[in-house]
Design a protein around this motif. Structure first.
Motif: not given
Lengths: 433, 419
Positions: A377, A379, A397, A399, A423, B6, B10, B17
């Motif tokens: 996991f 980050l 993140f 998996i 972005a 986490s 986010i 944003w």
């Protein structure tokens, strides 16, 4: 020369991390497959999945949009004003005022989405097949083009316009990429070398390019108004959806060196080398030529001019935006991997001396951290400095389970969140067997 | 726990944003206006126009202008027609005849309607004419040669519907020395005679008549009843056979030309066109006008670079008012009035231009006044005071011209806001 200096500086920074301790055997770093050590790139990376040491299917999509002036709040302000009364000239002037001094307006965008299927063959070879839809976009107005609206015309009313251009390309791609793994070389702790190569067949689905003719200018002085402007627009009539819109080819190369026990890795990638020829395009042209001391005559000349179709079934050969990227990684401790990347600029890529430049990219320096509190996991958090947008922030993140891959990454470019001028985002979902 | 944290981080980042929403236009505009404060200054060419003198005067005046042989510009006023018929009192046919007759003076009253000088009336009345002509066409319809002997033109008051007379002679207007103001009709200066051949339909002569026309114009514009009079002897025949019918006519058509060679009073003369200079609008959308003027514009103005080729200095007053006004704009409520002064071109001793004068004037108005100027309709009026050059004498030639270079001035401010 600049690139060499940049590369040396980059290596010097990364080399400090080379003094990191060797990876302990029971650490997350030691148990991590090399395929997952590559930092996730938000931009083009043809080798992003072929290094994963299992056969699998990955569905991914990503996009990026940035400019050098307007942040998220500014764009929402423009939307709000447009929805409530409509944009007025003062709003446009205010927006132009946000362009950094000495710069013009620069817009950049890219996107991709597709499917990957591949995996290892034996211990030293891997192959992957991919099918992608990809898009590129760029818009540029040179600093001279906006200066008039930010300074007036008393200092200089001579405005050169031929730096302005815009282009958009949407492609469908089918690619094959292979990887040869060598090593450990020299000793058990020696370097592992991966050599990647591959190619993509590209079919343009849509192409549009607008460019201002060389020598175009406008002069607005107290004595006279002169406008010698020509704009050429070449575009597809509609989306081709298939192979009828032309074709092209791109090649990609990768060299990756890893020292697993030392926790170091260096990588160099050159990708997207090639061009694509878009066919069946229509060319239109708009031009105006006026030289007068009378404001009304100048305004009237704009009313008369209109785009005129000058050619059909036109072909355009477009050089793809080349990517040259260097990445260095090191384990700072048991759970923290530090990555540094440098993407070199590829400006003014012309097909030939007579053709206008289309796509380009600026220099991008990235510094990222990947935290593996839990091995599967990760980050991610990092920063990037983009020659076009300035300082940005990345996060994500993943998996990385035995049969499942999920990655969600994003970036706020040119500022933090709503103050950012761009972005980016990426999503990957893979299934391995 | 870390996973939720986490994900929560986010999620918050995405929400942050996606961002703040604006509550009103002011907030949104303040956001856009966060750039650095900049002052913009524009000087934009609007028009360069060249007005030659005739074009300029035709736009201001209501009468016809002509160019004299010495290039002086002149105003042509209505022709006065004088006629005498049956000179010998009877008719003859193919008879050898020669005689000198003295017909009674022929005259025609000249009224103010013949001198419609429009807005230039005051200027002509208050000035001294240094140049004026009487273009005279004489027509003889008799089948006999005719010679005018000591024939003169003069101005005579009308009393009781008749010519004023002294000792049986017309009481001509006199000059400062008491001598009558007369213009002789003669083929050569001092020759005393003006000859016409048989059936000569038309013979034209241009008479120097500055004092005569000046007096005639002054008296008429003063409201006096005066007449233009032609009198003298007529020699009929030359010793050969002639024919004269009762209808045979000797006709004088006199067209006074007022040359624009004037000596103006020191205070100048006012010229205001009867109609306003401009009525209409930029047709600017009100929201667009409000945006440009309210949000961006600091002030605006007009810069006039004038190359004045006229021998007059000019005080030009411009009045501007919203809407369509048919009357005097200068007296309309909320009129925006400004004045500019333009110097005279350099002139010689004869009042004629030797070198044009280049002058620059600026008229700057506030943003609020500009709002009126860009209104849907606006009416502009102009009033001009012509002032004499040094020496007082100004002679306008037809090639004189005024070059007007009009530039727009705009000062604006953008940025400097706080989001």
């Amino acid at each position: 020369m600049k690139r060499a200096i940049g590369l040396l500086a980059f290596l010097a920074v990364v080399a400090t991390e080379a003094a990191a301790q060797a990876v302990p055997d029971n650490s997350a770093a030691a148990r991590l497959s090399s395929g997952y050590r590559r930092p996730v790139q938000l931009r083009l990376d043809p080798f992003r999945h072929v290094l994963i040491p299992r056969w699998g299917l990955v569905i991914s999509a990503g996009g990026l949009a940035a400019n050098n002036a307007l942040n998220g709040n500014d764009i929402r302000a423009l939307q709000f004003i447009g929805d409530n009364g409509g944009l007025q000239p003062s709003h446009v002037l205010s927006a132009l005022n946000l362009i950094p001094d000495g710069s013009g307006m620069e817009l950049d965008g890219a996107g991709e989405g597709g499917v990957y299927l591949g995996g290892p063959i034996g211990g030293h070879f891997a192959i992957g097949l991919s099918g992608q839809a990809r898009g590129y976009g760029v818009g540029l107005v040179g600093p001279d083009g906006v200066r008039l609206f930010r300074e007036g015309n008393l200092a200089s009313g001579n405005v050169v316009l031929d730096e302005a251009r815009g282009a958009a390309l949407v492609t469908a791609e089918a690619g094959v990429h292979a990887l040869i793994r060598l090593g450990p070389i020299g000793s058990e702790d020696g370097v592992h070398m991966s050599l990647g190569f591959g190619g993509r067949k590209i079919w343009p689905q849509y192409y549009a390019q607008a460019s201002v003719d060389p020598g175009s200018r406008t002069v607005l002085t107290p004595d006279s108004i002169v406008a010698q402007i020509g704009v050429t627009l070449v575009s597809s009539d509609s989306f081709a959806l298939g192979t009828s819109g032309g074709s092209g080819f791109a090649t990609d190369f990768l060299v990756r060196l890893e020292w697993p026990t030392a926790g170091l890795a260096f990588e160099a990638m050159v990708a997207n080398l090639g061009s694509v020829t878009a066919t069946g395009l229509t060319e239109e042209r708009w031009s105006t030529s006026v030289s007068t001391t009378n404001l009304k005559d100048a305004i009237d000349s704009l009313d008369v001019a209109d785009f005129v179709e000058t050619a059909t079934n036109v072909e355009r050969k477009v050089r793809l935006p080349r990517v040259v990227r260097f990445v260095g990684s090191a384990w700072a401790n048991r759970i923290l991997q530090i990555d540094a990347s440098l993407t070199l600029p590829a400006r003014n890529q012309r097909v030939d001396a007579s053709s206008p430049p289309v796509f380009d990219n600026g220099v991008i320096v990235g510094l990222g951290t990947t935290w593996r509190l839990i091995n599967w996991f990760p980050l991610h958090a990092g920063v990037e400095i983009n020659g076009r947008t300035g300082l940005g922030y990345t996060a994500g993140f993943g998996i990385e389970a035995r049969n499942l891959l999920l990655r969600v990454h994003g970036a706020s470019l040119g500022g933090w969140l709503s103050n950012g001028t761009g972005a980016a985002g990426r999503f990957e979902l893979g299934f391995f067997f | 726990m870390r996973r939720c944290a986490s994900l929560a981080v986010i999620g918050l980042a995405v929400i942050a944003w996606a961002g703040c929403e604006f509550q009103n236009l002011t907030e949104a505009e303040n956001q856009l206006g966060r750039g650095p404060a900049r002052s913009l200054a524009f000087e934009i060419p609007i028009a360069v126009d060249t007005f030659d003198t005739r074009e300029l005067f035709d736009s201001l005046l209501d009468f016809r202008t002509v160019t004299l042989s010495d290039s002086l510009l002149a105003a042509a006023i209505d022709t006065v027609t004088l006629s005498v018929s049956n000179l010998i009192g009877f008719s003859i046919s193919n008879v050898v005849f020669q005689d000198t007759v003295s017909p009674p003076p022929v005259w025609e009253q000249v009224s103010a309607s013949d001198f419609d000088l429009g807005s230039f009336e005051d200027a002509i009345r208050d000035a001294t004419l240094n140049s004026a002509l009487a273009v005279t066409a004489v027509t003889n319809t008799a089948d006999a040669p005719i010679t005018l002997l000591d024939f003169v033109l003069g101005v005579v008051p009308i009393v009781g519907g008749k010519l004023d007379s002294v000792g049986g002679q017309p009481a001509y207007e006199t000059g400062p020395g008491g001598a009558p103001i007369l213009v002789a009709m003669e083929d050569t200066p001092g020759g005393r005679t003006f000859a016409l051949g048989r059936m000569q339909v038309r013979k034209t002569t241009t008479l120097q008549a500055a004092a005569l026309v000046d007096r005639l114009v002054d008296r008429v514009l003063a409201g006096d009843s005066v007449a233009l009079v032609a009198s003298g002897d007529v020699i009929i025949g030359d010793g050969s056979a002639i024919s004269i019918a009762p209808s045979s006519e000797l006709r004088f058509e006199i067209e006074p030309l007022i040359g624009f060679d004037l000596t103006l009073p020191a205070s100048g003369v006012s010229v205001q066109p009867d109609s306003n200079l401009f009525s209409g609008g930029l047709d600017l959308d009100s929201a667009l006008a409000d945006d440009l003027i309210g949000e961006v514009l600091d002030s605006a103005g007009v810069k006039l670079i004038i190359e004045n080729g006229l021998p007059f200095a000019m005080d030009v007053s411009i009045a501007l008012v919203s809407g369509t006004v048919t009357g005097n704009v200068f007296t309309a409520p909320n009129a925006v009035i400004d004045s500019i002064n333009v110097g005279a071109a350099l002139v010689g001793a004869n009042g004629r231009v030797t070198q044009a004068l280049r002058d620059t004037v600026r008229v700057v108005v506030t943003a609020n006044d500009t709002r009126q100027a860009v209104a849907t309709d606006v009416t502009v009026g102009v009033r001009i005071v012509l002032r004499p050059p040094p020496g007082g004498r100004a002679a306008v030639e037809s090639q004189n011209r005024v070059i007007l270079n009009v530039r727009g001035l705009v000062w604006a401010t953008i940025g400097g806001g706080t989001p």
